[in-house]
Design a protein around this motif. Structure first.
Motif, PDB file in Angstrom:
ATOM      1  N   HIS A   1       0.831  -1.212   0.000  1.00  0.00           N
ATOM      2  CA  HIS A   1       0.000   0.000   0.000  1.00  0.00           C
ATOM      3  C   HIS A   1       0.861   1.255   0.000  1.00  0.00           C
ATOM      4  O   HIS A   1       0.447   2.295  -0.492  1.00  0.00           O
ATOM      5  CB  HIS A   1      -0.854   0.051   1.278  1.00  0.00           C
ATOM      6  CG  HIS A   1      -2.066  -0.787   1.225  1.00  0.00           C
ATOM      7  ND1 HIS A   1      -3.158  -0.495   0.440  1.00  0.00           N
ATOM      8  CD2 HIS A   1      -2.396  -1.934   1.868  1.00  0.00           C
ATOM      9  CE1 HIS A   1      -4.089  -1.412   0.615  1.00  0.00           C
ATOM     10  NE2 HIS A   1      -3.652  -2.292   1.477  1.00  0.00           N
TER      11      HIS A   1
ATOM     12  N   GLU B   1     -16.083  -8.640   0.912  1.00  0.00           N
ATOM     13  CA  GLU B   1     -16.183  -7.205   1.186  1.00  0.00           C
ATOM     14  C   GLU B   1     -15.805  -6.973   2.636  1.00  0.00           C
ATOM     15  O   GLU B   1     -16.276  -7.675   3.528  1.00  0.00           O
ATOM     16  CB  GLU B   1     -17.611  -6.724   0.932  1.00  0.00           C
ATOM     17  CG  GLU B   1     -17.672  -5.246   0.638  1.00  0.00           C
ATOM     18  CD  GLU B   1     -19.053  -4.794   0.201  1.00  0.00           C
ATOM     19  OE1 GLU B   1     -19.907  -4.672   1.095  1.00  0.00           O
ATOM     20  OE2 GLU B   1     -19.255  -4.571  -1.004  1.00  0.00           O
TER      21      GLU B   1
ATOM     22  N   GLY C   1      -2.712  -0.010  -4.905  1.00  0.00           N
ATOM     23  CA  GLY C   1      -3.434   1.118  -5.496  1.00  0.00           C
ATOM     24  C   GLY C   1      -2.680   1.821  -6.612  1.00  0.00           C
ATOM     25  O   GLY C   1      -3.265   2.536  -7.427  1.00  0.00           O
TER      26      GLY C   1
ATOM     27  N   PRO D   1      -8.381  -7.350   0.444  1.00  0.00           N
ATOM     28  CA  PRO D   1      -7.396  -7.835  -0.535  1.00  0.00           C
ATOM     29  C   PRO D   1      -6.531  -9.004  -0.050  1.00  0.00           C
ATOM     30  O   PRO D   1      -5.735  -9.529  -0.812  1.00  0.00           O
ATOM     31  CB  PRO D   1      -6.521  -6.603  -0.770  1.00  0.00           C
ATOM     32  CG  PRO D   1      -6.546  -5.877   0.540  1.00  0.00           C
ATOM     33  CD  PRO D   1      -7.899  -6.156   1.163  1.00  0.00           C
TER      34      PRO D   1
ATOM     35  N   GLY E   1      -7.576  -4.553  -5.059  1.00  0.00           N
ATOM     36  CA  GLY E   1      -7.367  -3.274  -4.381  1.00  0.00           C
ATOM     37  C   GLY E   1      -6.126  -3.198  -3.516  1.00  0.00           C
ATOM     38  O   GLY E   1      -5.913  -2.202  -2.835  1.00  0.00           O
TER      39      GLY E   1
ATOM     40  N   HIS F   1     -14.991  -1.867   1.417  1.00  0.00           N
ATOM     41  CA  HIS F   1     -13.983  -2.121   0.395  1.00  0.00           C
ATOM     42  C   HIS F   1     -13.782  -3.620   0.289  1.00  0.00           C
ATOM     43  O   HIS F   1     -14.110  -4.368   1.190  1.00  0.00           O
ATOM     44  CB  HIS F   1     -12.646  -1.467   0.773  1.00  0.00           C
ATOM     45  CG  HIS F   1     -12.667   0.022   0.678  1.00  0.00           C
ATOM     46  ND1 HIS F   1     -12.236   0.695  -0.428  1.00  0.00           N
ATOM     47  CD2 HIS F   1     -13.086   0.968   1.554  1.00  0.00           C
ATOM     48  CE1 HIS F   1     -12.382   2.003  -0.227  1.00  0.00           C
ATOM     49  NE2 HIS F   1     -12.893   2.186   0.970  1.00  0.00           N
TER      50      HIS F   1
ATOM     51  N   GLU G   1     -12.965  -0.686   5.555  1.00  0.00           N
ATOM     52  CA  GLU G   1     -11.684   0.016   5.461  1.00  0.00           C
ATOM     53  C   GLU G   1     -11.319   0.681   6.765  1.00  0.00           C
ATOM     54  O   GLU G   1     -10.184   0.696   7.182  1.00  0.00           O
ATOM     55  CB  GLU G   1     -11.765   1.064   4.343  1.00  0.00           C
ATOM     56  CG  GLU G   1     -10.498   1.884   4.163  1.00  0.00           C
ATOM     57  CD  GLU G   1      -9.290   1.035   3.824  1.00  0.00           C
ATOM     58  OE1 GLU G   1      -8.188   1.404   4.273  1.00  0.00           O
ATOM     59  OE2 GLU G   1      -9.424   0.005   3.151  1.00  0.00           O
TER      60      GLU G   1
END
Length: 319
Positions: free
Chosen positions: A71, A126, A98, A150, A95, A147, A129
């Motif tokens: 990230h 799902e 990014g 991942p 995701g 979100h 975040e």
């Protein structure tokens, strides 16, 4: 997750780690090999699987330096140059990275590199975040955006799918070595399936199924093996939880008789230790395998040794 590594690891340690592992993990110093398939990977688990399947036919370079979060990282111009000249670019997707869309736009126009999202085919979860404990699995009200989670690779069942996607990308990029890729993939797949069976068998026998973790990185592991995670923080471990969430979590630990609070070695254990001391629980490590620590690298740890440790710690905690 975004700023955790920067905060926790001293700059001198990062510099040292980058120098020690420059050969395999820092693409700025990596050399492309004209006689092999050149493969760029975005972070540790993909790098490990790509090396195992690629074997002597591939030159695998991990874009991220050791100890840096996917990230957090942004590519340098040399990374774009190297990737443009490579045959494969393997990233997790869902995701996690990014920076990937802009990175791909920045590649040379004549680049033949094939970008492959290795989480394709995994049924994604799902997640939340923001920080926040969610006892009932319902929305937390305003301020909580949903979100995709991942952290696919933390479940061996997902890792099997990822390994197959990596193998297929090799066969497509370099069909003349297809047989060798298939053979090495078959061996990796056998080991992953064995790990999956071990998780299924062992976790089916534990009397408890709720785990308290420092951040919400174990959704796929929990879904696939019948566990339930209660995170101190959301998908991003640098999000501070609300006081109310901590009180709820503390009550849960006490009422359920939860004996262990899990934290990660690359993330601050402050909140996990606070919760443990308040509830009489013990802290233990559950590793999300986002990257190896320097110590793990030196000991020769890999995906399988660390997942074995995770299983051992889970069995202990769920007695």
């Amino acid at each position: 997750m975004r700023n955790v590594i920067k905060r926790i690891l001293a700059p001198s340690f990062l510099l040292m780690a980058m120098l020690v592992f420059a050969g395999c993990d820092n693409s700025g110093n990596a050399q492309l090999d004209p006689d092999k398939v050149n493969v760029m990977t975005t972070f540790y688990p993909i790098y490990e699987f790509a090396k195992e399947i690629g074997g002597e036919d591939a030159n695998v370079i991990n874009l991220l330096p050791a100890g840096v979060e996917p990230h957090d990282w942004t590519p340098r111009s040399q990374d774009i140059v190297n990737t443009s000249k490579s045959q494969l670019f393997l990233y997790n997707g869902a995701g996690l990275e990014g920076w990937v869309p802009n990175f791909l736009k920045g590649l040379n126009r004549d680049s033949k590199v094939k970008a492959v999202e290795v989480s394709q085919g995994i049924q994604l979860i799902e997640g939340e975040e923001d920080g926040g404990h969610d006892l009932e699995g319902e929305g937390m009200g305003t301020g909580h955006k949903h979100h995709i989670d991942p952290h696919t690779w933390v479940s061996p069942k997902s890792a099997i799918i990822m390994a197959e996607n990596i193998k297929n990308s090799y066969v497509e990029a370099d069909p003349q070595h297809a047989q060798a890729y298939e053979a090495r993939y078959a061996e990796l797949s056998r080991k992953l399936q064995e790990l999956d069976r071990k998780f299924e068998t062992e976790l089916a026998q534990v009397p408890h199924h709720k785990i308290v973790v420092s951040h919400q990185a174990f959704g796929y592991l929990c879904r696939d093996y019948g566990l339930e995670q209660h995170p101190i923080m959301g998908l991003s471990p640098d999000a501070e939880p609300r006081a109310r969430d901590l009180v709820e979590l503390s009550n849960l630990v006490k009422s359920e008789g939860i004996k262990y609070i899990f934290f990660e070695e690359l993330v601050s254990d402050r909140l996990a230790k606070t919760l443990a001391s308040e509830t009489g629980a013990t802290v233990s490590v559950l590793n999300p395998l986002e990257g190896l620590t320097q110590e793990e690298q030196e000991k020769g740890d890999d995906y399988f040794t660390l997942m074995d440790k995770n299983l051992h710690n889970l069995i202990l905690a769920l007695q």
